[in-house]
Design an enzyme around this catalytic site. Structure first.
Site, PDB file in Angstrom:
ATOM      1  N   CYS B 130       0.813  -1.223   0.000  1.00 26.38           N
ATOM      2  CA  CYS B 130       0.000   0.000   0.000  1.00 26.38           C
ATOM      3  C   CYS B 130       0.846   1.273   0.000  1.00 26.38           C
ATOM      4  CB  CYS B 130      -0.932   0.002   1.209  1.00 26.38           C
ATOM      5  SG  CYS B 130      -0.156  -0.546   2.743  1.00 26.38           S
ATOM      6  N   HIS B 253      -3.273   6.445   4.200  1.00 24.51           N
ATOM      7  CA  HIS B 253      -1.851   6.550   4.550  1.00 24.51           C
ATOM      8  C   HIS B 253      -1.326   7.916   4.111  1.00 24.51           C
ATOM      9  CE1 HIS B 253      -1.755   2.457   5.651  1.00 24.51           C
ATOM     10  NE2 HIS B 253      -1.036   1.924   4.679  1.00 24.51           N
TER      11      HIS B 253
END
Lengths: 351, 351
Positions: B130, B253
């Site tokens: 990710c 994130h």
């Protein structure tokens, strides 16, 4: 040297002022009277100090009559207006705001790093910014041993740096979001920065803005770290750059720090040894046991915690580390009281 | 080229699997049948897909009979065991775990960056980690224009990367801490890393550990970013280093990214223009209006948001930026479905 001091705390009801009272109670500084000062709104409120009840008084210029040491943490404009009034009346001021920090006549002091700068004080000593102080405690032993060519810092800063109301706002937003309030309906009135136009939720978010933006698109918080580092380490040649970020932590600032040292010969084992023996620093660095500094575990501790020290993969003189400290204590209240203790030890409590 | 595909989702009840089903529903991929697979424990549960009710089936090797594309997100050991079974039965596998990523026979693909790598697939394509994917979307246009000499990344990663139960744990810990449970009494059973010995609270904390530690004191999460960047950009010469940190954010994130470009001539305005026109990237960069990417606002968006682009203060070819994306979408489910769409567009859905 006086036998006992009269100490005033300006901004006694704030997040930092509250901790200053706690730190004074634990301090080795010989105390006669402690006077708590705040705005008219807070006057009359009571605080406990070593079992005694102290009544908060309204801050006026005459508040400083008979005061030896005044600890300020009530915002830059209050310091600007009242610090000279305190000095005029014979008090030495330790100011926790940014107002005087870059004034060449004002020492900017981390007692473990540059106590000798106190000798040059003219009545006012500035307490550095929270995120700078813990960085200095961690890096000064490395600078002394190997020199510092360059620093790149990314911060993970707690909301208590923005005051008690920011802490309440985080808790309220977190509770509401968990209970189903969508992000766009969360009330946000303080962060990223009380003095700026727009406010955003901090709960379950990360805000890459602390303090307002300068024209060059760095924030003032970032410039504080850059400029204060050079002033405290007395070296304008160190390359310093920062990205300052607020995260949903109540207290305890964390920093991801990259350094390049100047001299040959540094390695991780030697740097760990330097941190282990550095004043004010605690090495927490054992990946095999998952030991590293954590913001939540730093609360109410006076030390700066350093871990995850490792060599850069490509750069011979490059190292990375993770630096954590309670921003309300070493970052503010404790460093201020420690400056007062150091002034006392050096017989410098005089204007 | 097939007219319509039979697609299987392996790990359909997980945080990423759930989003894979959503992304398939929004996808342009022509679909015949969608089959949801999970462990025996989850078999029989129901999910809605485009108004239809689908019953989750237990994953067995025979599940892949007749399947054209299998999207895996059920952990490395499941991929290791079952991806070859799927390939054997004629399915192309898009695997979201780290198991096959560094296998030289397995393309590691971000469709905006290296779609041509798909041409070399032998049945399995790996979805990068990710935190790497969003970094690649932001940096590839800069690499193409000026080359990349060096990257230093500090991450601010959400707990959803550790799964649904980690998200629940954060919410429970946050509620309990707000209600007065002290830090040392907060129940912690998952983070920093399900597979490691000790667990720490993430609520109001920052944990500088994601995945387990390697012998060199970097974490595997940090090594993923280092190695995957070089593989995706097909350049072992780029210097990459990372500090990966979990923060109390549910999804989204964030990354503080420092780059040094190779060529002369880069400036902030040109880099902003590159990001503005880059596929999959959105420029959010207007400090005068406090516009910058925020994790909480990235949720359910497929793009990678880039802002706070500024020149380093001392290094001529150095730049800083802030990169944010929904780790469950572009970081996982959307990138996987996008790989499937790209395979279809390139007529590569065949083993």
């Amino acid at each position: 040297m006086k036998e006992k001091y009269n100490v005033a705390v300006v901004g006694a009801t704030g997040a930092v002022g509250t901790k200053m009272i706690e730190m004074l109670a634990e301090s080795t500084l010989p105390l006669n009277q402690v006077k708590l000062l705040a705005s008219k709104r807070s006057a009359g409120k009571e605080r406990t100090f070593k079992g005694q009840t102290l009544v908060i008084e309204e801050l006026v210029p005459e508040s400083f009559e008979g005061i030896d040491i005044a600890l300020f943490s009530a915002g830059g404009s209050i310091s600007k207006q009242f610090a000279p009034e305190a000095v005029k009346r014979g008090a030495v001021v330790v100011d926790n705001t940014s107002h005087f920090r870059m004034d060449p006549d004002v020492p900017l002091v981390v007692p473990e790093v540059n106590p000798d700068a106190l000798k040059r004080h003219k009545g006012i000593i500035a307490n550095p910014n929270c995120s700078t102080i813990q960085l200095m405690v961690a890096l000064e032993p490395i600078r002394k041993a190997y020199g510092l060519d360059r620093l790149i810092v990314s911060t993970y800063q707690a909301v208590s740096g923005a005051g008690i109301h920011a802490m309440e706002e985080l808790k309220t937003q977190a509770t509401e979001y968990i209970n189903g309030t969508p992000a766009e309906k969360l009330a946000a009135n303080i962060l990223p920065c009380g003095g700026d136009k727009k406010h955003y939720p901090i709960a379950f978010n990360a805000l890459p803005q602390i303090d307002v933006f300068s024209d060059d698109d760095y924030t003032y918080e970032e410039w504080k770290m850059i400029n204060e580092t050079k002033k405290i380490m007395e070296d304008d040649g160190i390359k310093v750059v920062a990205t300052c970020v607020r995260i949903p932590v109540l207290s305890g600032h964390s920093e991801s720090v990259y350094i390049e040292v100047k001299e040959d010969g540094a390695d991780v084992a030697k740097i760990k040894k330097l941190i282990e023996t550095a004043p004010g620093a605690v090495l927490q660095d054992d990946p095999s046991q998952q030991v590293y500094p954590q913001a939540l575990m730093s609360i109410d501790r006076k030390e700066t915690f350093v871990g995850r020290i490792r060599k850069d993969i490509d750069i011979e003189k490059g190292f990375h580390m993770w630096v954590v400290s309670d921003n309300l204590l070493k970052g503010a209240a404790w460093n201020s009281v420690q400056i007062a203790e150091t002034l006392h030890a050096m017989d410098l409590v005089k204007v």
